[in-house]
Design an enzyme around this catalytic site. Structure first.
Site, PDB file in Angstrom:
ATOM      1  N   ILE A  97       4.480  -0.348   1.065  1.00  0.00           N
ATOM      2  CA  ILE A  97       4.156   0.730   1.994  1.00  0.00           C
ATOM      3  C   ILE A  97       3.009   0.332   2.921  1.00  0.00           C
ATOM      4  O   ILE A  97       2.453   1.182   3.610  1.00  0.00           O
ATOM      5  CB  ILE A  97       3.784   2.034   1.235  1.00  0.00           C
ATOM      6  CG1 ILE A  97       2.806   1.754   0.073  1.00  0.00           C
ATOM      7  CG2 ILE A  97       5.034   2.697   0.693  1.00  0.00           C
ATOM      8  CD1 ILE A  97       1.382   1.603   0.463  1.00  0.00           C
ATOM      9  N   ARG A 137       2.284  -3.434   4.923  1.00  0.00           N
ATOM     10  CA  ARG A 137       2.712  -4.232   6.068  1.00  0.00           C
ATOM     11  C   ARG A 137       3.787  -5.214   5.625  1.00  0.00           C
ATOM     12  O   ARG A 137       3.710  -5.785   4.544  1.00  0.00           O
ATOM     13  CB  ARG A 137       1.534  -4.999   6.682  1.00  0.00           C
ATOM     14  CG  ARG A 137       0.515  -4.115   7.392  1.00  0.00           C
ATOM     15  CD  ARG A 137       1.097  -3.520   8.676  1.00  0.00           C
ATOM     16  NE  ARG A 137       0.118  -2.713   9.398  1.00  0.00           N
ATOM     17  CZ  ARG A 137      -0.033  -1.402   9.259  1.00  0.00           C
ATOM     18  NH1 ARG A 137       0.736  -0.757   8.381  1.00  0.00           N
ATOM     19  NH2 ARG A 137      -0.920  -0.739   9.977  1.00  0.00           N
ATOM     20  N   HIS A 149       9.425   3.044   8.517  1.00  0.00           N
ATOM     21  CA  HIS A 149       7.959   3.120   8.634  1.00  0.00           C
ATOM     22  C   HIS A 149       7.501   4.564   8.864  1.00  0.00           C
ATOM     23  O   HIS A 149       6.867   4.892   9.869  1.00  0.00           O
ATOM     24  CB  HIS A 149       7.470   2.225   9.778  1.00  0.00           C
ATOM     25  CG  HIS A 149       6.040   1.791   9.607  1.00  0.00           C
ATOM     26  ND1 HIS A 149       5.564   0.581  10.030  1.00  0.00           N
ATOM     27  CD2 HIS A 149       4.962   2.423   9.047  1.00  0.00           C
ATOM     28  CE1 HIS A 149       4.270   0.471   9.763  1.00  0.00           C
ATOM     29  NE2 HIS A 149       3.888   1.577   9.165  1.00  0.00           N
TER      30      HIS A 149
END
Length: 299
Positions: free
Chosen positions: A214, A216, A264
């Site tokens: 969660i 990069r 994202h």
């Protein structure tokens, strides 16, 4: 002519609460677009910014250069809970095979009960490892202990008293990767952490392990992860971040049943959008008053 300073907005859909706060002290002006689709580009900002007191660029895709950033405010801390929630959601959805089960239901595969069909694994009694235990990692730990995990492991530069109080054990990255049933990647991306989940470490993971990211995409060697998932050397993965973003539709991750992908959305809540926008407005008003910004970017 008004003596109020003018703030330039780079979007027309900012939360009204933040815009209203600005209007108590400032004039508010929307940046005009030169594109037929109304999209704001960098050239538009340069055209509109003359004489403006501030640019309101919260969650804007416009590139802001170094000179602007050095006078900018940021919105730290408030995304912690939203991102932690996504991490827990990905763990549950991946281990209980939500995506596969939903597809079965929608495509007519659910016709009768068959023993063992669509069975996942419980979080209860598992070993959870949090790779990178800052504010977000700590919040994830606080949530996951309520699932009655057997062990909570974490990595950090220093021992975290809050996580230790939950029963958390500070370990090395290698030990965490080897021992965990669930690995949650929550580290910040920098030169030291890029590809911290590399091919060698993925190879040491348990065959029943699930990897969740969660933070990069570049924290993980994505090619090595794809291979491990294809060959079923680990049980699955849940990713809210990947490389590149957006992920091409022909990317091998998209065709795998044992990976759950999100676009994202870790910070995508209505409450967080409003809170971030209000904090941005507060930074602008602080500068107007000649005061330090509550949340200033530190270089």
């Amino acid at each position: 002519m008004s003596s109020k300073p003018t703030v330039l907005l780079l979007r027309n859909d900012y939360p009204q609460k933040a815009v209203d706060l600005l209007r108590t002290r400032c004039n508010v002006e929307m940046c005009k677009s030169s594109k037929k689709d109304g999209r704001i580009i960098a050239e538009d900002v340069l055209e509109c910014v003359q004489g403006k007191f501030s640019i309101f660029c919260h969650n804007s895709r416009i590139l802001i250069n170094e000179q602007v950033l050095k006078a900018a405010g940021n919105t730290p801390g408030i995304l912690t809970e939203s991102v932690a929630e996504i991490a827990v959601g990905l763990i549950i959805a991946t281990t209980r095979r939500f995506s596969e089960a939903n597809r079965e239901l929608k495509t007519g595969g659910w016709k009768e009960w068959i023993p063992g069909r669509m069975c996942g694994r419980s979080i209860k009694g598992s070993v959870v490892g949090i790779l990178g235990c800052g504010r977000i990692g700590t919040s994830i730990a606080e949530k996951l202990v309520n699932f009655k995990v057997s062990q909570l492991l974490y990595t950090s530069r220093n021992e975290k008293p809050d996580v230790k109080a939950l029963g958390g054990q500070l370990v090395t990255v290698d030990e965490l990767m080897e021992r965990s049933d669930f690995v949650v990647v929550a580290a910040a991306l920098n030169d030291e952490t890029k590809f911290i989940v590399n091919r060698e470490r993925i190879a040491t993971m348990k065959s029943n392990a699930i990897l969740v990211n969660i933070s990069r995409g570049q924290l993980i060697d994505q090619d090595a992860l794809v291979e491990a998932l294809k060959e079923k050397r680990i049980r699955g993965a849940g990713l809210d971040v990947m490389t590149p973003e957006p992920l091409p539709l022909d990317h091998p991750l998209i065709g795998l049943d044992n990976v759950l992908l999100l676009p994202h959305i870790g910070t995508s809540t209505l409450e967080l959008e409003e809170e971030m926008a209000v904090m941005t407005a507060q930074n602008i008003l602080a500068v107007l008053d000649g005061c330090p910004m509550p949340n200033e970017v530190v270089f």
